[in-house]
Scaffold this active site. Structure first.
Site, PDB file in Angstrom:
ATOM      1  N   LYS A 106      -2.292  -4.108  15.692  1.00 24.82           N
ATOM      2  CA  LYS A 106      -2.092  -3.349  14.446  1.00 24.82           C
ATOM      3  C   LYS A 106      -2.652  -1.927  14.604  1.00 24.82           C
ATOM      4  O   LYS A 106      -3.859  -1.744  14.719  1.00 24.82           O
ATOM      5  CB  LYS A 106      -2.836  -4.089  13.327  1.00 24.82           C
ATOM      6  CG  LYS A 106      -2.710  -3.453  11.974  1.00 24.82           C
ATOM      7  CD  LYS A 106      -1.526  -3.967  11.210  1.00 24.82           C
ATOM      8  CE  LYS A 106      -1.348  -3.175   9.924  1.00 24.82           C
ATOM      9  NZ  LYS A 106      -0.012  -3.310   9.364  1.00 24.82           N
ATOM     10  N   LYS A 137      -1.595  -8.263   4.415  1.00 21.97           N
ATOM     11  CA  LYS A 137      -1.888  -8.508   2.989  1.00 21.97           C
ATOM     12  C   LYS A 137      -0.968  -9.577   2.396  1.00 21.97           C
ATOM     13  O   LYS A 137      -1.347 -10.236   1.422  1.00 21.97           O
ATOM     14  CB  LYS A 137      -1.865  -7.200   2.181  1.00 21.97           C
ATOM     15  CG  LYS A 137      -0.551  -6.471   2.142  1.00 21.97           C
ATOM     16  CD  LYS A 137       0.193  -6.629   0.853  1.00 21.97           C
ATOM     17  CE  LYS A 137       1.563  -6.034   1.050  1.00 21.97           C
ATOM     18  NZ  LYS A 137       2.560  -6.564   0.146  1.00 21.97           N
ATOM     19  N   LYS A 148       6.529 -10.765   5.920  1.00 22.12           N
ATOM     20  CA  LYS A 148       6.697 -11.123   4.497  1.00 22.12           C
ATOM     21  C   LYS A 148       7.395 -12.482   4.376  1.00 22.12           C
ATOM     22  O   LYS A 148       7.047 -13.295   3.515  1.00 22.12           O
ATOM     23  CB  LYS A 148       7.536 -10.057   3.772  1.00 22.12           C
ATOM     24  CG  LYS A 148       6.817  -8.714   3.682  1.00 22.12           C
ATOM     25  CD  LYS A 148       7.624  -7.689   2.897  1.00 22.12           C
ATOM     26  CE  LYS A 148       7.200  -6.284   3.289  1.00 22.12           C
ATOM     27  NZ  LYS A 148       5.746  -6.050   3.247  1.00 22.12           N
ATOM     28  N   GLY A 182       0.824  -1.219   0.000  1.00 21.86           N
ATOM     29  CA  GLY A 182       0.000   0.000   0.000  1.00 21.86           C
ATOM     30  C   GLY A 182       0.846   1.251   0.000  1.00 21.86           C
ATOM     31  O   GLY A 182       0.457   2.287  -0.565  1.00 21.86           O
ATOM     32  N   ASN A 183       2.045   1.165   0.594  1.00 22.34           N
ATOM     33  CA  ASN A 183       2.925   2.336   0.620  1.00 22.34           C
ATOM     34  C   ASN A 183       3.462   2.695  -0.755  1.00 22.34           C
ATOM     35  O   ASN A 183       3.872   3.826  -0.991  1.00 22.34           O
ATOM     36  CB  ASN A 183       4.099   2.101   1.576  1.00 22.34           C
ATOM     37  CG  ASN A 183       3.645   2.139   3.021  1.00 22.34           C
ATOM     38  OD1 ASN A 183       2.860   3.002   3.414  1.00 22.34           O
ATOM     39  ND2 ASN A 183       4.117   1.182   3.809  1.00 22.34           N
TER      40      ASN A 183
END
Lengths: 304, 304
Positions: A122, A206, A268, A10-11
């Protein structure tokens, strides 16, 4: 021909609609190269800054109703999905490639008993003063934490994805050679209550959602595009070293050595391992190296 | 078995997320009845109040960037689409029907040369004072009009839909027996600039978009669900009369007699005629009579 799930951060999509459009013009070129190479492509994306922006607009506006977090996530899927399908569609048209692309509004099922619900971690949305934060806890029941000396923020749980509600539709679209954008922002998190799926205030990572999706649709490769060219050990130190190809066993040792930053590279890597362990390939690479990474010629390759 | 496009009014979806969820529980029951009767169903919906709310949140919020109108429309497709697929999906699960449903983010192509662009007529968003309205015209280039004595509002063009960009994906999904939600709010309006599709500040009438979609996917029946049980002549007068079955020729005469209110029943009738004229059936009925209307046993039936 391989089936790839490409997970965009998203960044990487900027802070406002114009930035997002501009950045996506370049990203679209990479994705279309992948399609020209004959691959089946599913695009997943983050939504951190975007869902934060939508949440903030509704919080600051005095005339609009309160907007729950799952609904803000759904809006971000529409907003980012539109720009993604528009920019990639335009690049396809420019190169005379007759293919369709669209975003599917996507619900991702999480387990109500997931331990994450006991321990929200979060941070989302705006920063508040201590007084405001106490009020929000009292009135709205929000979990609030102090965030890095910058003030207090709401925290929500980050549960693991267990299924993608719209998976059969995604499979139908891929079968007919369409390009699908899905699990935006990790998907709209829903829990099962009897026969009913109910939205919950949570954020599904995500990359975890992308890995689960890749498993469900039997993808060959999961490509996580991020800000750095590779996974590094001793990151930022004199003896920093980029990993080019690494086994799951080796990665698990490195995790034990606490080589990877929590909330940044570690999730990740965990998502990559989860997907790769069934004899698949995960790649972590930078957006700049996307095209080489798609060919397994750049980034960190994780083979199961 | 017929293929139906069901067009839901944005006003039927309430003013906030909780109202929308509650109202959709009932609507879901009607839609599932239709599916149980073996029909293929595509759901289109309006977004007037919802896109107005999103637009207002971004206008009133001081920390978020300006949000262009097509992007607000894309957000409304995510927001309404999520609630639609969640509520209908829950009703399907409750009745043990194994079918998938999802919203597709949808761009609808309009012609840049459409005369509507010379004459914006569709009011959107908040009311402003005369002074504010002059400023918005100067700074933002908005077209502003006085609206019914309540203040000044921005107006945007309402061009005719000429194509649905994501139509091939919609066809693929229908072929595999999925339920599709599309052209939300009339679709995100885009114009062709060479190879490129570009979002424009406009509102495509959702009934026109539904009629165009129904034509493209070769649907059998277009059902427009609205607040009244039938189309009426001499509406609100002593000699008011409900129309039950009416020919296109007769409707065109009634249009010439100015029997139907502009911006209200007239566009629904025009959209119904556009679809029905190719030997198809359009129905205008109330949400309360939806199930009978689906069977052509209620509402106003327009046969071509």
């Amino acid at each position: 021909m391989s089936r790839l799930v490409v997970s965009l951060g998203g960044n990487a999509l900027g802070k406002n609609p114009q930035e997002q459009k501009d950045l996506l013009k370049d990203i679209a070129v990479h994705i279309v190269e992948l399609i020209k190479d004959g691959h089946e492509v599913v695009i997943a994306h983050g939504n951190g800054p975007q869902v934060g922006m939508i949440n903030l607009a509704f919080s600051e506006s005095s005339s609009t109703p309160a907007m729950p977090f799952p609904e803000c996530g759904a809006m971000s899927q529409g907003y980012i999905g539109y720009h993604l399908q528009n920019s990639i569609g335009n690049e396809l048209a420019k190169q005379n490639i007759d293919k369709s692309i669209a975003a599917i509004v996507t619900q991702v099922i999480v387990d109500e008993a997931d331990k994450a619900f006991d321990c929200p971690t979060k941070p989302i949305g705006s920063f508040y003063s201590l007084d405001e934060s106490i009020k929000l806890k009292e009135i709205m029941g929000y979990d609030m934490v102090e965030d890095s000396g910058r003030g207090y923020r709401r925290v929500v749980p980050s549960p693991m994805p267990i299924d993608v509600k719209e998976k059969e539709m995604i499979k139908s679209l891929l079968k007919d050679n369409h390009i699908v954008i899905t699990v935006g922002g990790g998907g709209i998190p829903v829990v099962k209550k009897g026969h009913t799926l109910e939205g919950v205030a949570a954020v599904i990572d995500k990359d975890n959602a992308s890995a689960k999706l890749a498993e469900i649709i039997d993808a060959d490769i999961l490509v996580i595009l991020t800000a750095v060219d590779n996974v590094y050990i001793n990151f930022g130190k004199e003896n920093e070293e980029a990993l080019h190809e690494v086994s799951i066993t080796r990665l698990e040792e490195l995790i034990k050595e606490k080589q990877f930053a929590e909330g940044s590279m570690l999730p990740k890597i965990k998502a990559s391992i989860n997907f790769a362990k069934n004899k698949k390939i995960s790649v972590i690479a930078s957006l700049d190296n996307a095209e080489a990474a798609f060919k397994l010629e750049a980034g960190t390759i994780i083979k199961g």
